[in-house]
Design an enzyme around this catalytic site. Structure first.
Site, PDB file in Angstrom:
ATOM      1  NE  ARG A   1     -13.596   5.715   2.924  1.00 41.72           N
ATOM      2  CZ  ARG A   1     -13.599   6.635   3.812  1.00 41.72           C
ATOM      3  NH1 ARG A   1     -14.809   6.939   4.295  1.00 41.72           N
ATOM      4  NH2 ARG A   1     -12.768   6.821   4.857  1.00 41.72           N
TER       5      ARG A   1
ATOM      6  CG  ASP B   1      -7.964   1.194   1.639  1.00 44.46           C
ATOM      7  OD1 ASP B   1      -8.466   0.090   1.994  1.00 44.46           O
ATOM      8  OD2 ASP B   1      -8.200   2.397   2.476  1.00 44.46           O
TER       9      ASP B   1
ATOM     10  CG  HIS C   1      -2.084   0.860   1.083  1.00 48.58           C
ATOM     11  ND1 HIS C   1      -2.890   0.898   0.161  1.00 48.58           N
ATOM     12  CD2 HIS C   1      -2.270   2.169   1.769  1.00 48.58           C
ATOM     13  CE1 HIS C   1      -3.644   1.840   0.242  1.00 48.58           C
ATOM     14  NE2 HIS C   1      -3.458   2.832   1.127  1.00 48.58           N
ATOM     15  CE  LYS C   2      -0.465   5.758   2.740  1.00 52.93           C
ATOM     16  NZ  LYS C   2      -0.776   6.477   3.775  1.00 52.93           N
TER      17      LYS C   2
END
Length: 418
Positions: free
Chosen positions: A258, A184, A173-174
């Site tokens: 989400r 996400d 993700h990072k």
């Protein structure tokens, strides 16, 4: 002059209401020309328009410059603006109203310097969230052919080449979150990666890129899917070392609404650019079907909405959350319209959409539309540490008019308006 003064007052009030600084009120508005309807009715946003346009105009009132859409106090390269601007692009194509195009174009003018440098962006952070606004640049380059947009796009594409990966090839993700795959990230990176490939990559390089994109979804289905519920966990740590990660599976503890919403939108948007003859298409469509079946199972029977933590509707503090609800509705109605899902799925999508309008939308006296009960932000790890517990998710800030909800609501509205 009277009208203009009133306009500035409206902007100032809207911006102060968002907790933003007063200086923004002096920023030039791209929606400054009133329609005749506005003048006659006294409404800033005419109530006789479709929901897509009403929400878009409301966002332009609240945030006169598109870089403000993430409640930013100064221009910052971040991802929520791109979701709302995706809606603006589609409304412009549908209506031809120049104010929508100007809103998008001004974002590019502000955020990209003449030499192609992206304001506040740092490639070395390898943060996959930063690829999402590249979608706006793909659109602007197609329309305006400005060299600065091409250079900025090439910089973002370089990030994909260097993005650290798990052993299997899933993007971290990072860089600061080693070995971690978050749902996400599929939305943040894959539609951009696919669209860029379609526009700029040819031959064997394109085939390799498309295969890589499909593999990202295959890997998520393998590593983050809960077979019992059909839902997907927020994240997975390949090393199983992170404090939030299950020591046996590496999975985070909960099903965040989400995160699932991002994943659905990623699948349905990637299919816009993945070649019709790519063998991975059928697999992604099958994932959309099993995903939608799981999502429908957790839809509230009465309201049609979805909860912040999907599988614990009755737990203390849980609430019907706007961003996830809008994302699920968008994913399903677009899938029906595109033929990825049978028409029968429209019932659940429509129930969710009606539920949003009935329970989460309010309209101010001046016609400005608000989307309420949006989770402001949620993640894992970092400082202060986010442990992925149920208590963590339900205690994150709740706010109105978050672009992560208004954007998907605009996109879902457009699908229903077709």
């Amino acid at each position: 002059m009277n009208f203009i003064n009133n306009k500035i007052k409206v902007y100032a009030v809207a911006i102060l209401g968002s907790g933003m600084f007063l200086a923004c009120a002096q920023t030039k508005s791209v929606a400054s020309k009133p329609s005749t309807e506005n003048s006659k009715s006294g409404k800033v946003v005419p109530t006789n328009l479709k929901w897509s346009e009403r929400m878009m105009l409301s966002e332009m009132q609240r945030f006169p410059e598109a870089w403000m859409l993430d409640f930013s106090k100064s221009p910052k390269w971040t991802y929520p603006s791109a979701i709302v601007l995706d809606g603006a692009e589609k409304i412009y194509e549908k209506t031809g109203k120049k104010e929508y195009y100007n809103y998008i174009s001004d974002f590019g003018k502000t955020m990209i310097k003449e030499d192609g440098t992206i304001l506040t962006y740092d490639l070395d952070k390898y943060n996959i969230d930063m690829l999402n606004s590249g979608n706006v640049l793909l659109y602007l380059y197609e329309k305006e052919k400005k060299d600065k947009y091409l250079k900025a796009l090439q910089t973002l594409r370089l990030q994909i080449d260097g993005q650290p990966r798990t052993n299997e090839g899933s993007f971290w993700h990072k860089k600061i979150y080693p070995n971690q795959v978050w749902l996400d990230g599929l939305y943040m990176g894959m539609p951009f990666y696919t669209h860029y490939t379609k526009d700029f990559t040819k031959g064997a390089d394109a085939t390799k890129a498309y295969d890589d994109i499909v593999m990202q979804f295959d890997s998520v289905q393998k590593n983050l899917l809960d077979k019992k519920t059909g839902l997907l966990y927020h994240a997975w740590d390949e090393s199983k070392k992170e404090a939030w990660a299950n020591k046996e599976t590496g999975l985070s503890p909960n099903f965040w609404g989400r995160a699932m919403g991002w994943y659905g939108m990623a699948m349905v948007d990637v299919l816009d650019y993945l070649p019709e003859n790519h063998p991975g298409r059928a697999r992604i469509i099958s994932y959309i079907k099993s995903y939608s079946d799981a999502v429908i199972k957790y839809q509230d029977k009465k309201s049609g909405l979805w909860y912040q933590v999907l599988d614990k509707p009755l737990a203390n503090g849980n609430y019907e959350e706007a961003t996830a609800s809008a994302m699920f509705v968008y994913t399903m109605i677009k899938s029906v319209n595109k033929g990825y899902l049978p028409k029968s799925y429209k019932t659940a999508a429509k129930k969710g959409y009606d539920g949003i309008i009935k329970n989460l939308i309010t309209v101010d006296e001046n016609g400005v539309v608000n989307l309420n009960k949006c989770c402001a932000v949620a993640g894992l790890g970092g400082k202060p540490y986010r442990d992925g517990s149920y208590e963590y998710y339900v205690n994150e800030e709740i706010r109105s008019n978050d672009g992560k909800g208004t954007g998907p609501f605009i996109l879902a509205s457009l699908e229903f308006e077709k």
